[in-house]
Design a protein around this motif. Structure first.
Motif, short mmCIF file in Angstrom:
data_model
loop_
_atom_site.label_atom_id
_atom_site.label_comp_id
_atom_site.label_asym_id
_atom_site.label_seq_id
_atom_site.Cartn_x
_atom_site.Cartn_y
_atom_site.Cartn_z
N LEU A 448 22.62 23.30 43.83
CA LEU A 448 22.97 22.62 45.07
C LEU A 448 22.73 23.57 46.24
O LEU A 448 22.31 23.15 47.32
CB LEU A 448 24.42 22.18 45.05
CG LEU A 448 24.68 20.99 44.15
CD1 LEU A 448 26.18 20.80 43.96
CD2 LEU A 448 24.07 19.74 44.74
N GLY A 449 23.01 24.82 45.98
CA GLY A 449 22.70 25.79 47.02
C GLY A 449 21.23 25.79 47.36
O GLY A 449 20.84 25.91 48.53
N PHE A 450 20.42 25.63 46.36
CA PHE A 450 18.98 25.52 46.61
C PHE A 450 18.68 24.38 47.55
O PHE A 450 17.93 24.50 48.51
CB PHE A 450 18.25 25.27 45.28
CG PHE A 450 17.80 26.51 44.59
CD1 PHE A 450 18.67 27.24 43.80
CD2 PHE A 450 16.49 26.94 44.71
CE1 PHE A 450 18.23 28.39 43.15
CE2 PHE A 450 16.06 28.09 44.06
CZ PHE A 450 16.94 28.82 43.28
N MET A 451 19.31 23.25 47.22
CA MET A 451 19.00 22.06 48.03
C MET A 451 19.48 22.24 49.45
O MET A 451 18.79 21.88 50.41
CB MET A 451 19.67 20.83 47.42
CG MET A 451 19.19 20.49 46.05
SD MET A 451 20.11 19.08 45.44
CE MET A 451 20.31 19.49 43.76
N VAL A 452 20.64 22.79 49.59
CA VAL A 452 21.20 22.96 50.94
C VAL A 452 20.37 23.95 51.73
O VAL A 452 20.09 23.76 52.92
CB VAL A 452 22.67 23.41 50.84
CG1 VAL A 452 23.19 23.83 52.19
CG2 VAL A 452 23.51 22.29 50.28
N ALA A 453 19.94 25.00 51.02
CA ALA A 453 19.09 25.96 51.71
C ALA A 453 17.79 25.29 52.13
O ALA A 453 17.27 25.57 53.23
CB ALA A 453 18.82 27.15 50.80
N ALA A 454 17.29 24.40 51.28
CA ALA A 454 16.05 23.71 51.65
C ALA A 454 16.27 22.88 52.90
O ALA A 454 15.42 22.85 53.79
CB ALA A 454 15.62 22.80 50.49
N VAL A 455 17.40 22.25 52.97
CA VAL A 455 17.70 21.47 54.17
C VAL A 455 17.76 22.40 55.37
O VAL A 455 17.28 22.08 56.45
CB VAL A 455 19.03 20.72 53.98
CG1 VAL A 455 19.54 20.19 55.30
CG2 VAL A 455 18.85 19.59 53.00
#
Lengths: 857, 457, 100
Positions: A448-455
């Motif tokens: 999820l951290g990956f996704m948030v960082a992508a955002v």
């Protein structure tokens, strides 16, 4: 085709009806019926989502805004002319979400039918699952922030209900479960606070909460591809529930051109948007039908949704005003009570609040602490909610609000930092966990951290892509772990012939809601009041399950490889796109966040591969370290079939968004799936999604690191060295890495810190207040003052007042009458003479009185 | 000191004395008898107060019924002597109180009376009884104040008679005599019209006395007017001169036939001008033979002393007399009786050829009930006081029933004992014995020892 | 014509005598007769005033009084008879059982 979008309310209706039936008549139904109802409801929802997909593909990806039947609006404030309608938005982003949510959800329903077999509240479980599905779909299909928030809260409730599903387990296990559920709920609540503030600010600034209003185009630039010179169509963008379709879609003569768009997936029934040969994005011109509007020029400011308004407003120069459409002028300044702020500031604030909400729902720092504890719930719950769906709600919100994030670079930087840090921290902690599910939980947090960082870095499409792929393989991993645990338990039973776990009426030893007061993540929870403490989830007890549970092993392996980002599995594509986007953001766009994201995420990716391979080694390879593991059987078909399905998806799902420039690495599948298919699809709804380019260097680095991690883990844990002789992790035993490992095992003391900083003082304050309440209010005020005072007053009133005064008065009147009549009765002597005298005296008196005037003269 | 006052004082004192005696007598029978005398006195007083009916009722009811009842009960109970029982000590105060009460009463009322402040009220006016006579036979010129002159007044014309503005008679023709009408006493406006709402032809205002009987005559020749002739209380003959052609007439008594010798004719009324009436002329005992003659034609000798001896007239010759006689009343009214209170109207009768001749019409008196007469009392009783009358009758009925109920002894078994002997003070036999000195019988009549039917049941 | 006042004075005297009789005599019959005397006195006054005011109403009222007096006498004497049966005495001082 226009009206196909009208089936959207069924998305909510089917699961709601399923939940209702299971709630009301659940106890009377047998397991099979409950499971069928639940699964059919979920499956029906999947087909509805499929229908909506069909609608979109047949409608040039023009979104639909569907009003619910029978309901006329939702919230109306006529005095200020504001309205928040209950509308569903059918566009590419929401349909994407719907597809994989319902698909994974259906699979998990089927899985749960097998997993929860024998549970005494079987039907209730399915009711909760359906309810969750309904709320999740409200979340993703809502056309305004408030509807999304309704779904947001709803899934939070369902999460609470499901995590604490085994609240009545004996020996303190039940308490732990309910504590975990409460923790999840409360952590989510803190995030909800953020969402609410974002909502208020949005509403205040823009006057509505609608994402897009009817007739609005989310991404005008993207629609430019579709305009045919000179031929107009009557295709409507927004079909309302009243079915005002102003024209029919002219069926193109070129069926093949249309067919190129048509998803072949309709026939397959997967949730794949297989967009055959749509290289049309940049080059080809579509024939025949085209959308009526391709931009928002025909709309005034007031007719735009919040994102359109934000875009319009943020691009105003200082002092420049825009006509709102009703004569009022809109400027950059936002007036909030006594304060004024620039629109930029406001949007930054909105973004930060949304980040807080996402941190709660999507388990980011600082509110991620609930997710590991949420593993106390049954495995299907973990798989569905905490892997695939609920936790993605935060990311969905952020991607939906990409306009805000895009226009608030500072806040996006914060988002990036938060996301990256979370990924790293969670990955670190995962390396030191014993519990198989806990590893997966932290892995989820990390991803999820990956996704948030992508955002944060602006890679919205990549975030959604990673969300999708992660849903599949994480669900696969969770279900696989469930299968492993199941097998371990069955092996244990088989071994000992009795249930050695108090209250083993259910096979769920997933209740590892450990006490927050203990600092250990040991499998030795004090609740095992049995002669032998056996934790089927403890990886130290496992080993060598490769041969015992082959299907599980193979699927789990596929999931691991996908998660680790190994080419050509799904995780590689999505993770690599994020890394590439962050690289480009840093190098080409000069965003500091890109660098930060890249660094953090690379490290996290390394750790991901490491701990996942560690898990493989510990669980499946090597020798069994416990008798139970020696006799663990393979699971039933209800559990293995979904595993297989998910494994297949985990292999191939990555190809839906092949980046451009990949060359031959696409294995020729770019001819089949096309390039950037998902991103193109999403771009119709996500304004700032951009297709990712393939960067070979980044991919190389990521792949090398992935293999390196696997190799390293193999070196450390492979070959039956998963545990040292004294039952410790090799890293733990190593002097150099021991402290770090211990830190990881202790989950970085995150919960303990919270306990000391927040929860402890809070509990002490509430205890103090309770004492005050009890001792002062209850004991003193109530008992002494009120009770005794009241009694005294009552006594006072009754004795002297009531008895003395009032009774005395009343009796006194009677006595007075008696005395008086005693006097009067003497007048009756009985002698006629006396009466005659009286009479005549009266007569004479009257006569004299009457003559008095005459006498007086 | 009129007879009335003397009578009142005598009867009044009788009343008071008997009342006092009634009070003081020991014997109850004596008291009753005194009371009867008292009632008789009161009845006499009623007669003096013009209430003859009430006087008779008083005697019949009070003295005749009530006192008889009293006497019956006295005899029944044997209560002549009231000596039984001593004067109770507790009532010693009674005598002073009673006397005081009586004194206060007498003083206050007497003072009020004698101070003369008792209002006197004029007696209400009683309607006069009036009858109208149309005796104007000759055409005449009628002149009202502002009305046109009626050229002729033929006898067959019909007029409307109005009294005080209300139509009394709608077809008032010559010779008509209306019924007795009640007209409010006082000034009455009598008018004659052609039609009910036309103009007045003749209007006269007459003064009608209260409770009088009047005869209003329409008479006149050239000037027609109404003349009121009241009925006299005294019996006698009243003649009203409505004979228009002559200004005045005289009335004489022609005893027997005329002879040629010098006659003295007693004259009842020697000058009766037109429109006036005579005093009631007393008839002589024997059959009167009245004539009406012209006063100027014969010498009338006035009596020397006023009022005692009737006037006479010397008739020189029969022819003289015959020349002056207007009419012979006896010829018209042979049935005149002695003692009647009769009114004769002397009017003119129109002949078909236009000439007139004298006519005498007789009107018998109308009886007016006196105040207090049974007729008056009865009339008022049964019209204005009918409801109280009925109620009182009901009361009487109820009391009759009540009396029977009170004294009824249904289950009485008379005690066959000596205690029911009547308490008679002195049986008659003992009286006789004491007075005559001998016993009539050997034994005084006793009640049977074993009386099956004792008296008083 | 004798003045009305004279009649009224006479009536008044009779009334007073009647009052004295009611109060002073013990024989019930005599008391009753005194009551009749009083009624008569009232009647006399009524008739006197009726004559004065030439209204027949006074005489009518007297008529009613007489009637009522007759009824009352009948009932009263019946009562006396009934009482005498029980008590064998018509001394009014002996009749006081209905005392308070």
């Amino acid at each position: 085709m226009q009206n196909l979008a009208l089936i959207a309310p069924l998305l909510i209706l089917f699961p709601a009806v399923g939940a209702f039936i299971n709630f009301v008549w659940g106890p009377k139904l047998n397991e099979r019926a409950s499971a069928i109802i639940g699964s059919v409801a979920a499956g029906a929802t999947f087909f509805v989502a499929l229908g909506l997909l069909t609608y979109l593909t047949g409608n040039f990806y023009q979104p639909a805004i569907v009003n619910p039947p029978l309901l006329d609006g939702w919230i109306r404030i006529p005095s200020v002319g504001r309205e928040i309608p209950w509308q569903q938005r059918i566009d590419t982003l929401s349909v994407t979400m719907m597809m994989f949510v319902t698909f994974v959800g259906t699979l998990i329903h089927i899985y749960a039918a097998g997993y929860m077999h024998g549970d005494k509240r079987f039907s209730r479980f399915f009711a909760y699952l359906n309810m969750f599905l309904a709320f999740m779909l409200i979340l993703v299909s809502g056309n305004n922030l408030l509807m999304m928030f309704v779904g947001w809260e709803g899934v939070g409730v369902c999460s609470y209900l499901l995590i604490g599903f085994w609240w009545d387990k004996p020996n303190g296990e039940g308490i732990k479960n309910s504590n975990a559920a409460r923790k999840a709920f409360i952590a989510n609540r803190v995030g909800d606070f953020g969402v609410l503030l974002a909502l208020f600010l949005t509403f205040w600034t823009f006057g509505s909460l609608d994402f897009f209003k009817p007739g609005e185009v989310a991404n005008p630039a993207h629609y430019g591809h579709l305009v045919h010179e000179g031929e107009a169509s009557h295709a409507e963008e927004a079909t309302t529930a009243e079915g005002e379709s102003h024209g029919e879609e002219a069926v193109p003569a070129e069926g093949e051109a249309h067919g190129e768009e048509t998803t072949a997936a309709e026939g397959e029934g997967h949730g794949e948007e297989v967009m055959a040969a749509t290289e049309s994005h940049g080059e080809e011109v579509m024939a025949a039908t085209e959308p009526e509007y391709v931009d928002n020029a025909h709309l005034t400011y007031n007719e735009l949704g919040i994102f359109g308004k934000a875009e319009a407003r943020i691009h105003l120069a200082d002092g420049e005003t825009l006509d709102a459409g009703d004569g009022t002028q809109i400027s950059r300044t936002v007036v909030i009570g006594p304060w004024t702020a620039d629109i930029q500031t406001v949007i930054t604030l909105i973004v930060l609040f949304m980040l807080l909400g996402a941190a709660g729902k999507s388990a980011q720092i600082p509110l991620f602490v609930w997710l590991p504890d949420a593993m106390a719930g049954p495995t299907p719950v973990s798989a569905l909610i905490h892997a695939a769906t609920m936790v993605t709600a935060g990311v969905y919100m952020m991607v939906r609000s990409n306009t805000f994030f895009y226009n608030a670079p500072e806040a996006s930087l914060v988002v990036t930092i938060i996301g990256g840090t979370t990924a790293l921290v969670a990955g670190f902690i995962a390396m030191g966990q014993w519990d198989i599910k806990r590893v997966l939980a932290y892995s989820t947090v990390s991803q999820l951290g990956f996704m948030v960082a992508a955002v944060g870095i602006g890679a919205y499409g990549a975030a959604i892509f990673h969300m999708m792929t992660h849903a599949f393989f994480k669900a696969l991993l969770f279900l696989g772990s469930g299968s492993v645990i199941h097998g371990m338990e069955h092996g244990h039973h088989h071994l000992h012939g009795h249930d050695d776990h108090g209250g083993h009426d259910d096979h769920g030893h997933d209740s590892h809601g450990h006490d927050d007061k203990h600092g250990h993540d040991d499998k030795h929870t004090a609740a095992h009041a049995v002669e032998e403490k056996f934790d089927p989830q403890d990886m130290r007890n496992m080993g060598g399950l490769r041969s015992k549970m082959p299907i599980t092993y193979v699927t789990y392996l596929i999931g691991t490889l996908a998660l680790a980002g190994i080419f050509p599995f799904a995780g590689f594509w999505s993770k690599d796109e994020i890394l590439a986007d962050s690289w480009f953001a840093g190098v080409f766009d000069g965003k500091i966040g890109g660098y930060i994201a890249f660094a953090l995420l690379i490290a996290a990716a390394f750790m991901t591969a490491f701990y996942m391979w560690r898990q493989i080694e510990m669980v499946f390879h090597g020798e069994a370290r416990h008798e139970a593991a020696k006799h663990a059987p393979e699971s039933v078909w209800q559990m293995t079939v979904p595993l297989i399905i998910l494994a297949v998806f985990s292999v191939f799902i990555g190809f839906i968004n092949i980046p451009s420039g990949i060359g031959f690495f696409s294995l020729g599948l770019d001819g089949v799936f096309g390039l950037h298919t998902l991103t193109n699809w999403l771009e119709y709804s996500v304004l700032h999604a951009h297709a990712g380019e393939f960067n070979g260097l980044v991919a190389l680095i990521a792949t090398v690191l992935g293999f390196a991690a696997i190799f390293l883990a193999n070196r450390i844990y492979g070959g039956n060295k998963a545990l040292t002789n004294d039952g410790r992790d090799p890293l733990q035993a190593n002097a150099a890495t021991g402290p770090f490992w211990a830190l990881a095992n202790a989950r970085m003391y995150w919960d303990e810190t919270y306990q000391r900083l927040f929860i402890g003082p809070f509990q002490r304050i509430s205890q103090l207040l309770a004492d005050i309440d009890w001792n002062f209010w209850h004991d003193y005020v109530h008992d002494s003052v009120i009770t005794r005072g009241f009694n005294g007053a009552a006594k006072l009133l009754s004795e002297p007042v009531d008895q003395g005064l009032i009774d005395g008065t009343v009796n006194g009147v009677g006595r007075l009458v008696k005395w008086f009549s005693g006097l009067l009765r003497r007048a009756q002597t009985g002698y006629v003479r006396v009466y005659a005298v009286a009479l005549l005296v009266g007569v004479v008196a009257v006569i004299v009185l009457m003559l008095l005037p005459v006498l007086r003269g | 000191m009129t007879v009335e006052v003397i009578l009142f004082m005598i009867v009044g004192s009788i009343t008071i004395i008997t009342a006092a005696l009634m009070l003081m007598s020991d014997n109850a029978v004596h008291s009753a008898l005194f009371l009867i005398i008292n009632f008789m006195g009161v009845a006499f007083l009623y007669l003096m107060l013009e209430a003859p009916f009430l006087a008779m009722v008083q005697i019949a009811v009070y003295a005749g019924a009530i006192m008889v009842l009293f006497l019956f009960v006295i005899m029944l109970l044997g209560a002549e002597k009231t000596g039984a029982g001593a004067h109770l000590r507790r009532f010693r105060w009674m005598a002073p109180v009673a006397i005081g009460l009586a004194v206060i009463f007498i003083i206050s009322v007497g003072w009020a009376l004698t101070s003369g402040k008792i209002d006197t009220q004029a007696p209400p006016a009683v309607d006069a009884q009036v009858r109208f006579v149309h005796a104007a036979a000759l055409p005449a010129a009628v002149s009202a104040a502002s009305e046109p002159v009626v050229s002729d007044l033929p006898t067959d014309r019909v007029f409307v008679l109005l009294v005080n503005g209300e139509v009394a008679d709608e077809s008032f023709a010559y010779g008509d005599v209306s019924d007795m009408l009640s007209v409010t006493s006082g000034a009455a406006v009598i008018s004659l019209r052609e039609a009910a709402d036309g103009a007045d032809l003749v209007t006269t205002t007459l003064e009608l006395a209260s409770n009088s009987v009047q005869t209003v005559v329409l008479a006149g020749d050239e000037a027609i007017s109404f003349y009121a002739v009241p009925q006299s209380d005294v019996s006698g003959l009243t003649v009203f001169n409505a004979y228009a052609p002559l200004p005045a007439v005289a009335l004489g008594d022609l005893k027997g036939e005329l002879s040629l010798e010098r006659r003295v004719l007693p004259v009842g009324a020697d000058d009766v001008p037109f429109g006036t009436y005579t005093e009631p002329l007393v008839y002589p005992a024997d059959f009167p033979n009245w004539i009406v003659f012209l006063p100027g034609g014969l010498d009338v000798t006035r009596p020397v002393v006023a009022g005692e001896t009737p006037a006479t007239v010397e008739v020189a010759s029969d022819q003289d007399l015959l020349n002056n006689v207007v009419l012979r009343v006896s010829k018209f009214l042979p049935e005149l009786r002695y003692g009647d209170n009769t009114l004769i109207i002397l009017s003119a009768e129109r002949l078909p050829d236009g000439s007139t001749r004298p006519l005498a019409t007789r009107f018998d008196p109308v009886v007016v009930e006196g105040f207090g007469s049974p007729i008056r009392v009865g009339r008022t009783l049964f019209t204005d006081y009918l409801l109280p009358f009925q109620l009182v009758a009901l009361l009487l009925l109820a009391s009759m029933v009540g009396v029977i109920v009170i004294t009824y002894r249904g289950d009485h078994v008379p005690k066959p004992s000596r205690e029911t002997r009547r308490k008679v003070a002195r049986p008659l036999t003992s009286v006789i014995t004491s007075q005559t000195g001998t016993d009539l019988n050997d034994s005084a009549p006793q009640l049977p020892e074993h009386a099956e039917q004792p008296a008083g049941d | 014509m004798v003045q009305t006042e004279a009649y009224v004075i006479l009536s008044m005297v009779l009334f007073a005598i009647g009052t004295l009789g009611v109060l002073l005599r013990r024989n019930a019959i005599i008391v009753f007769m005194s009551v009749e005397l009083m009624l008569n006195a009232a009647n006399l006054a009524l008739v006197a005033f009726s004559r004065q005011w030439q209204g027949v109403d006074g005489q009518l009222f007297t008529f009613f009084v007489m009637t009522v007096a007759a009824a009352e006498v009948a009932v009263g004497l019946a009562l006396i008879v009934a009482i005498f049966r029980t008590k064998q005495s018509i001394n009014i001082d002996e009749l006081h059982t209905m005392e308070g």
